[in-house]
Design an enzyme around this catalytic site. Structure first.
Site, mmCIF file in Angstrom:
data_model
loop_
_atom_site.group_PDB
_atom_site.id
_atom_site.type_symbol
_atom_site.label_atom_id
_atom_site.label_comp_id
_atom_site.label_asym_id
_atom_site.label_seq_id
_atom_site.Cartn_x
_atom_site.Cartn_y
_atom_site.Cartn_z
ATOM 1 N N LEU A 225 -17.725 18.471 -54.478
ATOM 2 C CA LEU A 225 -19.132 18.183 -54.761
ATOM 3 C C LEU A 225 -19.239 17.076 -55.814
ATOM 4 C CD1 LEU A 225 -21.697 19.522 -53.510
ATOM 5 C CD2 LEU A 225 -22.054 20.594 -55.732
ATOM 6 N N GLY A 226 -18.589 15.943 -55.508
ATOM 7 C CA GLY A 226 -18.722 14.770 -56.356
ATOM 8 C C GLY A 226 -19.904 13.936 -55.911
ATOM 9 N N SER B 270 -15.152 23.231 -55.504
ATOM 10 C CA SER B 270 -14.673 22.068 -56.238
ATOM 11 C C SER B 270 -13.753 22.561 -57.338
ATOM 12 C CB SER B 270 -15.832 21.240 -56.814
ATOM 13 O OG SER B 270 -16.549 21.999 -57.761
ATOM 14 N N GLY C 119 -13.529 12.651 -45.800
ATOM 15 C CA GLY C 119 -12.716 12.466 -46.999
ATOM 16 C C GLY C 119 -11.521 11.589 -46.697
ATOM 17 N N ARG C 120 -10.375 12.195 -46.545
ATOM 18 C CA ARG C 120 -9.153 11.524 -46.110
ATOM 19 C C ARG C 120 -8.538 12.355 -44.990
ATOM 20 N NH1 ARG C 120 -10.922 7.783 -48.277
ATOM 21 N NH2 ARG C 120 -10.006 6.384 -49.840
ATOM 22 N N GLU D 283 -3.654 6.666 -39.476
ATOM 23 C CA GLU D 283 -4.539 5.571 -39.078
ATOM 24 C C GLU D 283 -3.778 4.250 -39.044
ATOM 25 O OE1 GLU D 283 -7.885 5.565 -41.740
ATOM 26 O OE2 GLU D 283 -8.525 7.583 -41.140
ATOM 27 N N HIS E 94 -12.984 5.463 -39.148
ATOM 28 C CA HIS E 94 -13.008 5.297 -40.605
ATOM 29 C C HIS E 94 -14.032 4.227 -41.014
ATOM 30 C CE1 HIS E 94 -10.329 5.961 -44.396
ATOM 31 N NE2 HIS E 94 -11.599 5.817 -44.727
ATOM 32 N N ALA F 194 -17.338 5.195 -42.153
ATOM 33 C CA ALA F 194 -18.471 5.821 -42.857
ATOM 34 C C ALA F 194 -18.988 4.963 -44.007
ATOM 35 C CB ALA F 194 -18.075 7.199 -43.378
#
Length: 249
Positions: free
Chosen positions: A82-83, A104, A161-162, A191, A209, A211
């Site tokens: 939750l950053g 988190s 995210g990753r 990737e 990728h 976003a």
């Protein structure tokens, strides 16, 4: 200067040892990534891309109605991380009528969402898991077999995210075996490219990728990079410094 929020490919400890300062993109991309995450979720639940293919292939007049999608409102959405990005995702989903909870490193006193100390328990109480955390040793494969099983056969995973935040092999198996209902993926472990097994699955929405990439975000990033460089060369503090073990995303 890192042109992304994630810095998992930079040895921050070694940079600190050598006196090298590191800056990232900060919150420049946060809104765009949050929009993309919500878009992926809506697409998976409402079968938007699958329905588009259904029409484009000429199947509508031949087969009739397309399979029903699922409602967004009322879904219990667990956000991992939750950053900056996770917080913006939460706000958007709350506006759509979703029930938001999160995991988190530490609870956030400033938010009204329910906090879970571990991802497994978060998954048990969620219909959807959104992965929005940084990638590090603690978060590599944070969504694995046990978490996917806890999420259950009606659950959906969204990852912006990753790729390595999710155990991709386990995710593919869970989708093939019907142990989760679907996935929206913008990132992958190896990737460029995505697992071929997912290509024929209408319950999986994939993007390459992208976003973070909008015309507006690229312009904002340019200004942000220049401002960080100007601060550095004038002896001022960086706008978005990244220190060893500091939270990002």
């Amino acid at each position: 200067m890192c042109l992304a929020a994630g810095v998992d490919f930079i040895d921050l400890d070694e940079c600190a040892r050598r006196g090298v300062v590191v800056a990232n993109s900060g919150s420049v991309f946060s809104a765009d990534v949050a929009d993309h995450a919500v878009g992926l979720l809506i697409d998976v639940l409402r079968r938007v891309s699958a329905a588009e293919r259904f029409v484009r292939r000429g199947l509508w007049p031949v087969q009739g109605g397309h399979p029903l999608g699922s409602k967004i409102g009322g879904r219990r959405v667990g956000i991992i991380g939750l950053g900056n990005i996770g917080s913006q995702i939460a706000k958007r989903l709350q506006a759509l009528g979703c029930i938001v909870c999160y995991n988190s490193r530490t609870p956030k006193d400033s938010v009204p969402y329910r906090y879970f100390t571990n991802v497994h328990d978060l998954a048990v109480e969620s219909d959807v898991l959104v992965v929005a955390c940084a990638l590090n040793k603690a978060t590599r494969h944070i969504v694995g077999k046990d978490v996917l099983e806890a999420l259950g056969k009606d659950g959906v995973v969204v990852n912006i995210g990753r790729g390595a935040n999710v155990d991709q092999a386990e995710l593919v198996r869970a989708l093939k075996e019907g142990r989760i209902a679907g996935a929206g993926l913008d990132v992958f472990e190896n990737e460029p490219g995505a697992p071929g097994e997912l290509f024929c699955m209408d319950n999986v929405v994939m993007t390459p990728h992208v976003a973070v990439f909008t015309a507006e975000s690229m312009s904002d990033l340019r200004d942000h990079v220049v401002a960080n460089l100007e601060a550095f060369f004038s002896g001022q503090p960086l706008l978005t410094p990244v220190l060893p073990h500091s939270p990002v995303n």
